[in-house]
Design a protein around this motif. Structure first.
Motif, PDB file in Angstrom:
ATOM      1  N   ALA B 185      10.428   2.391   4.164  1.00  0.00           N
ATOM      2  CA  ALA B 185       9.930   1.843   2.904  1.00  0.00           C
ATOM      3  C   ALA B 185      10.173   0.334   2.853  1.00  0.00           C
ATOM      4  CB  ALA B 185      10.617   2.527   1.730  1.00  0.00           C
ATOM      5  N   ARG B 186      11.353  -0.087   3.324  1.00  0.00           N
ATOM      6  CA  ARG B 186      11.673  -1.504   3.271  1.00  0.00           C
ATOM      7  C   ARG B 186      10.746  -2.301   4.188  1.00  0.00           C
ATOM      8  NH1 ARG B 186      15.073  -4.491   6.506  1.00  0.00           N
ATOM      9  NH2 ARG B 186      15.613  -6.520   5.638  1.00  0.00           N
ATOM     10  N   SER B 187      10.531  -1.781   5.416  1.00  0.00           N
ATOM     11  CA  SER B 187       9.709  -2.561   6.337  1.00  0.00           C
ATOM     12  C   SER B 187       8.256  -2.607   5.874  1.00  0.00           C
ATOM     13  CB  SER B 187       9.822  -2.014   7.760  1.00  0.00           C
ATOM     14  OG  SER B 187       9.278  -0.736   7.825  1.00  0.00           O
ATOM     15  N   VAL B 188       7.770  -1.517   5.257  1.00  0.00           N
ATOM     16  CA  VAL B 188       6.400  -1.540   4.738  1.00  0.00           C
ATOM     17  C   VAL B 188       6.305  -2.521   3.577  1.00  0.00           C
ATOM     18  CG1 VAL B 188       4.639  -0.198   3.563  1.00  0.00           C
ATOM     19  CG2 VAL B 188       5.850   0.793   5.470  1.00  0.00           C
ATOM     20  N   ALA B 189       7.291  -2.455   2.677  1.00  0.00           N
ATOM     21  CA  ALA B 189       7.237  -3.294   1.469  1.00  0.00           C
ATOM     22  C   ALA B 189       7.395  -4.769   1.809  1.00  0.00           C
ATOM     23  CB  ALA B 189       8.327  -2.858   0.494  1.00  0.00           C
ATOM     24  N   GLN B 190       8.109  -5.059   2.895  1.00  0.00           N
ATOM     25  CA  GLN B 190       8.286  -6.464   3.258  1.00  0.00           C
ATOM     26  C   GLN B 190       6.957  -7.129   3.573  1.00  0.00           C
ATOM     27  OE1 GLN B 190      11.310  -6.388   6.266  1.00  0.00           O
ATOM     28  NE2 GLN B 190      12.689  -7.562   4.965  1.00  0.00           N
ATOM     29  N   GLU B 215       2.882  -2.356  -8.634  1.00  0.00           N
ATOM     30  CA  GLU B 215       2.269  -3.358  -7.754  1.00  0.00           C
ATOM     31  C   GLU B 215       2.500  -3.038  -6.280  1.00  0.00           C
ATOM     32  OE1 GLU B 215       0.465  -5.384  -9.246  1.00  0.00           O
ATOM     33  OE2 GLU B 215       1.259  -5.613 -11.268  1.00  0.00           O
ATOM     34  N   ILE B 216       3.749  -2.728  -5.914  1.00  0.00           N
ATOM     35  CA  ILE B 216       4.062  -2.582  -4.482  1.00  0.00           C
ATOM     36  C   ILE B 216       3.784  -1.163  -3.993  1.00  0.00           C
ATOM     37  CG2 ILE B 216       5.885  -2.747  -2.766  1.00  0.00           C
ATOM     38  CD1 ILE B 216       7.160  -4.863  -4.497  1.00  0.00           C
ATOM     39  N   LEU B 217       4.220  -0.178  -4.766  1.00  0.00           N
ATOM     40  CA  LEU B 217       4.128   1.214  -4.304  1.00  0.00           C
ATOM     41  C   LEU B 217       2.705   1.635  -3.914  1.00  0.00           C
ATOM     42  CD1 LEU B 217       5.830   3.669  -3.732  1.00  0.00           C
ATOM     43  CD2 LEU B 217       5.430   4.458  -6.043  1.00  0.00           C
ATOM     44  N   PRO B 218       1.674   1.324  -4.742  1.00  0.00           N
ATOM     45  CA  PRO B 218       0.333   1.770  -4.342  1.00  0.00           C
ATOM     46  C   PRO B 218      -0.086   1.252  -2.973  1.00  0.00           C
ATOM     47  CG  PRO B 218       0.320   1.052  -6.601  1.00  0.00           C
ATOM     48  CD  PRO B 218       1.656   0.678  -6.061  1.00  0.00           C
ATOM     49  N   ASN B 219       0.343   0.052  -2.616  1.00  0.00           N
ATOM     50  CA  ASN B 219      -0.033  -0.503  -1.321  1.00  0.00           C
ATOM     51  C   ASN B 219       0.821   0.019  -0.176  1.00  0.00           C
ATOM     52  OD1 ASN B 219      -2.251  -2.015  -1.007  1.00  0.00           O
ATOM     53  ND2 ASN B 219      -1.366  -3.912  -1.785  1.00  0.00           N
ATOM     54  N   ALA B 220       1.972   0.605  -0.497  1.00  0.00           N
ATOM     55  CA  ALA B 220       2.869   1.097   0.550  1.00  0.00           C
ATOM     56  C   ALA B 220       2.772   2.611   0.673  1.00  0.00           C
ATOM     57  CB  ALA B 220       4.308   0.687   0.232  1.00  0.00           C
ATOM     58  N   MET B 221       1.838   3.211  -0.082  1.00  0.00           N
ATOM     59  CA  MET B 221       1.818   4.664  -0.220  1.00  0.00           C
ATOM     60  C   MET B 221       1.395   5.362   1.079  1.00  0.00           C
ATOM     61  SD  MET B 221       2.785   6.282  -2.777  1.00  0.00           S
ATOM     62  CE  MET B 221       3.032   8.007  -3.060  1.00  0.00           C
ATOM     63  N   ALA B 222       0.350   4.850   1.755  1.00  0.00           N
ATOM     64  CA  ALA B 222      -0.236   5.580   2.882  1.00  0.00           C
ATOM     65  C   ALA B 222       0.777   5.906   3.984  1.00  0.00           C
ATOM     66  CB  ALA B 222      -1.424   4.814   3.435  1.00  0.00           C
ATOM     67  N   PRO B 223       1.523   4.908   4.506  1.00  0.00           N
ATOM     68  CA  PRO B 223       2.498   5.267   5.546  1.00  0.00           C
ATOM     69  C   PRO B 223       3.596   6.178   5.028  1.00  0.00           C
ATOM     70  CG  PRO B 223       2.637   2.933   4.999  1.00  0.00           C
ATOM     71  CD  PRO B 223       1.435   3.452   4.311  1.00  0.00           C
ATOM     72  N   LEU B 224       3.948   6.032   3.741  1.00  0.00           N
ATOM     73  CA  LEU B 224       5.010   6.877   3.193  1.00  0.00           C
ATOM     74  C   LEU B 224       4.571   8.339   3.133  1.00  0.00           C
ATOM     75  CD1 LEU B 224       6.596   4.749   0.335  1.00  0.00           C
ATOM     76  CD2 LEU B 224       7.591   5.386   2.506  1.00  0.00           C
ATOM     77  N   VAL B 225       3.301   8.578   2.816  1.00  0.00           N
ATOM     78  CA  VAL B 225       2.820   9.959   2.727  1.00  0.00           C
ATOM     79  C   VAL B 225       2.847  10.629   4.103  1.00  0.00           C
ATOM     80  CG1 VAL B 225       0.798  11.391   2.288  1.00  0.00           C
ATOM     81  CG2 VAL B 225       1.436   9.619   0.672  1.00  0.00           C
ATOM     82  N   ALA B 226       2.383   9.872   5.143  1.00  0.00           N
ATOM     83  CA  ALA B 226       2.432  10.431   6.495  1.00  0.00           C
ATOM     84  C   ALA B 226       3.867  10.718   6.898  1.00  0.00           C
ATOM     85  CB  ALA B 226       1.790   9.474   7.482  1.00  0.00           C
ATOM     86  N   GLU B 227       4.760   9.793   6.515  1.00  0.00           N
ATOM     87  CA  GLU B 227       6.172   9.977   6.847  1.00  0.00           C
ATOM     88  C   GLU B 227       6.748  11.201   6.139  1.00  0.00           C
ATOM     89  OE1 GLU B 227       7.824   8.445   9.025  1.00  0.00           O
ATOM     90  OE2 GLU B 227       9.955   8.669   8.564  1.00  0.00           O
ATOM     91  N   PHE B 228       6.217  11.493   4.950  1.00  0.00           N
ATOM     92  CA  PHE B 228       6.743  12.637   4.192  1.00  0.00           C
ATOM     93  C   PHE B 228       6.595  13.922   5.005  1.00  0.00           C
ATOM     94  CE2 PHE B 228       6.866  16.008   1.103  1.00  0.00           C
ATOM     95  CZ  PHE B 228       7.847  15.600   0.230  1.00  0.00           C
TER      96      PHE B 228
END
Lengths: 317, 304
Positions: B185-190, B215-228
């Motif tokens: 999450a940190r590396s995506v959000a950075q 603001e940040i979460l919607p743009n970081a969502m895609a990799p997080l979902v795959a990671e889930f």
């Protein structure tokens, strides 16, 4: 060459620092308890006398930094303290089992590394063929199988027919050949679990390189596909391959826990599981530190070796 | 030999099921979704079907199971046959019913654990990336140190200290896994926080919570979902391994890991019953992995 050794030295220093922090975490985790360890172990109904006695016995009456220092310095001198469950010195419990666990991990590694490199190279050579797809699906399945599932299938298949024993009874006097025979099933289980990952990474590392111009050149020269991969691609893919091999060997360290329990193998993992169910914190801490140290050291080794395998770093001006 | 034959039969049947399910999906959907399903490999379609069946079984457990979860209904270790189609376990409880309830307990607990790990890990990760500075550095180095200890070993250590109950199990596995989620999450959000619209949002005076969630979460969502999906597999396997070792979910709660442990002795007599719960675990993780693999392939746009 000088700067490479400087780099290696920096990595080693970082590794020592990591080991130190890991030891602090393993020791300090007991401090997270709301009360203290003595109360947690004895329960709410303990009398103040027994509490005080257990605290004195565990050394809980001293401040944490002092206890940590005593624990670590004793540990470094090979004195792991005494087990809380049976009052035996932990070094006695560990010494024979450590050798068994290392034997099993090396055995599995000796099987897994050649198999997975060969399969990975073949899958890269025949990419998008039936073989590659079958290997890919097979690897993905093997990664997601729990270790005990693989283990029991092997037992059902190979031990039922009487080919191999399903329980490993080895002691210090067992001959090396017998050891290899008896530990075959646990080693094969571990091999199957780690091979998949190593194979996929080897294939990916090689295929990544196949798009580069120098491979194109080799292909235009009319070299055979096998030669292109073995002589041109593999040397350049060595760094990621070494990395994934070492990471998987580190994975073996934790994989042995479940496999040892399935095959009743007298190793460290078995000891740790028993100690966890007895809540024998002294033994658990000692074994956890050994496992974690092996894990950190293998990662460090991967780092150093993949640096050394890169000629661009070795001959930089 | 028969084992290999069964295995081959199983593969043929699953390819057929995957093919059929894909045909069904493409028939009932339309437009963009239809195109996605049409290009889906058979492995992914099989994975989707398996996940769907597991979810249905988990929700309908009381309807489907012929006997109660915890009740002794027959003799010990009865062989397969009506009315106990998969026999009985070491206490005489119906194996089939326990398998069905196991879908609810094991998968439910693993899902709750993964969700907890994601909430904690991603909120902390996004927060660390947004705040930056020494808080970010401190938290990241701390997480790095925790990740230097193998996950299973660290969980075993924490279980010794806090004792083994289902609640501590969930919290411990979630916390150990949250470190991995935090990193991602940190590396995506950075990559997101340096964008201009985040700067604008900061200047507008948005609160930290709104900045992170809107603001940040919607743009970081895609990799997080795959990671889930991947994390779910790891958590599911970790919980099953701990239950198998006798340190996780304990009887009488029906759980696949501990069911393997209870019936393990049967395997030495050539009985395949212990393989059923183990196989149920394996099948679900394989299915999730197939679907995640397909999604990652789609997201990366790699076609080779």
């Amino acid at each position: 060459m000088g700067h490479v050794w400087k780099m290696v030295g920096q990595r080693l220093a970082l590794g020592v620092l990591t080991l130190f922090i890991v030891s602090v975490v393993i020791f300090g985790a007991t401090e997270l308890l709301p009360g203290d360890l003595a109360r947690e172990l004895l329960g709410q109904s303990a009398t103040p006398e027994t509490l005080a006695a257990l605290r004195a016995q565990l050394g809980l009456d001293q401040p944490a930094p002092v206890r940590y220092w005593n624990w670590l310095s004793a540990f470094l001198q090979g004195d792991f303290g005494v087990s809380m469950a049976n009052r035996r010195p932990i070094s006695d419990l560990i010494s024979a089992r450590l050798g068994n666990t290392i034997f099993l991990a090396l055995y599995a590694a000796a099987l897994a590394v050649p198999i997975s490199l060969t399969l990975g190279i073949l899958a890269a050579l025949w990419r998008n063929s039936i073989f590659d797809r079958a290997a890919n699906v097979g690897a993905l399945s093997a990664i997601s199988f729990p270790e005990f599932f693989v283990a029991y299938i092997l037992v059902l298949w190979l031990a039922q027919t009487g080919l191999f024993p399903s329980m490993v009874r080895i002691n210090p006097t067992t001959e090396f050949g017998d050891k290899l025979y008896m530990a075959f099933l646990p080693a094969l289980t571990l091999t199957l679990v780690v091979t998949a990952h190593m194979m996929r990474m080897t294939r990916a590392a090689i295929i990544n390189l196949l798009a580069s111009p120098y491979i194109e050149m080799a292909r235009l020269k009319g070299l055979s596909p096998m030669r292109i991969i073995l002589r041109h691609a593999v040397p350049n893919a060595l760094a990621p391959i070494i990395n994934v091999v070492a990471l998987n060997l580190a994975y073996l360290i934790t994989g042995v826990v479940v496999v040892e329990v399935v095959f009743v193998y007298p190793g460290l993992g078995q000891l740790m599981v028993d100690a966890v169910s007895n809540r024998d914190i002294a033994v658990v801490q000692a074994v956890a530190l050994i496992f974690a140290a092996a894990y950190v050291l293998l990662n460090l080794l991967a780092d150093v070796l993949s640096t050394l395998s890169n000629p661009r770093l070795l001959h930089r001006r | 030999m028969t084992l290999i034959l069964y295995f081959a039969l199983f593969i043929v049947v699953s390819i057929g099921l995957g093919w059929g399910f894909r045909a069904l999906l493409t028939a009932v959907t339309s437009g963009e979704v239809k195109r996605a399903f049409r290009d889906m490999p058979i492995s992914a379609s099989f994975g989707l079907l398996v996940i769907l069946i597991y979810v249905l079984v988990a929700f309908l457990a009381p309807v489907l199971a012929p006997f109660p979860e915890r009740e002794v209904v027959g003799a010990r270790y009865m062989p397969w046959g009506a009315p106990h189609y998969l026999g009985t376990d070491s206490l005489g409880r119906d194996m089939l019913s326990r398998m069905i309830y196991g879908a609810r307990n094991t998968v439910g607990i693993a899902f709750a654990t993964t969700a907890l790990a994601f909430i904690v890990g991603s909120i902390l990760g996004l927060w660390a990336a947004t705040v930056g500075g020494w808080m970010d550095q401190g938290l990241s180095r701390f997480v790095d140190a925790l990740m230097a200890i193998p996950a299973l070993i660290f969980s075993l250590l924490l279980l010794t200290i806090f004792g083994t109950s289902v609640l501590t199990l969930i919290i411990i596995i979630a916390m150990v896994d949250a470190t991995r989620v935090f990193r991602l999450a940190r590396s995506v959000a950075q990559g997101v926080v340096v964008m201009d619209y985040i700067e604008a949002a900061r200047l507008r005076g948005e609160t930290m919570w709104r900045l992170i969630t809107r603001e940040i979460l919607p743009n970081a969502m895609a990799p997080l979902v795959a990671e889930f999906g991947l994390r779910f597999c790891f958590v599911f396997l970790a919980i099953s391994a701990l239950s198998f070792l006798g340190l996780g979910i304990k009887p009488p709660t029906a759980d696949w890991g501990s069911m393997v442990r209870e019936s393990a002795t049967l395997i030495t007599f050539g009985d395949v019953t212990p393989l059923l719960p183990a196989g149920a675990i394996a099948l679900l993780t394989v299915a999730v992995n197939f679907v995640v693999d397909w999604q990652l392939h789609r997201a990366s746009g790699l076609k080779e």
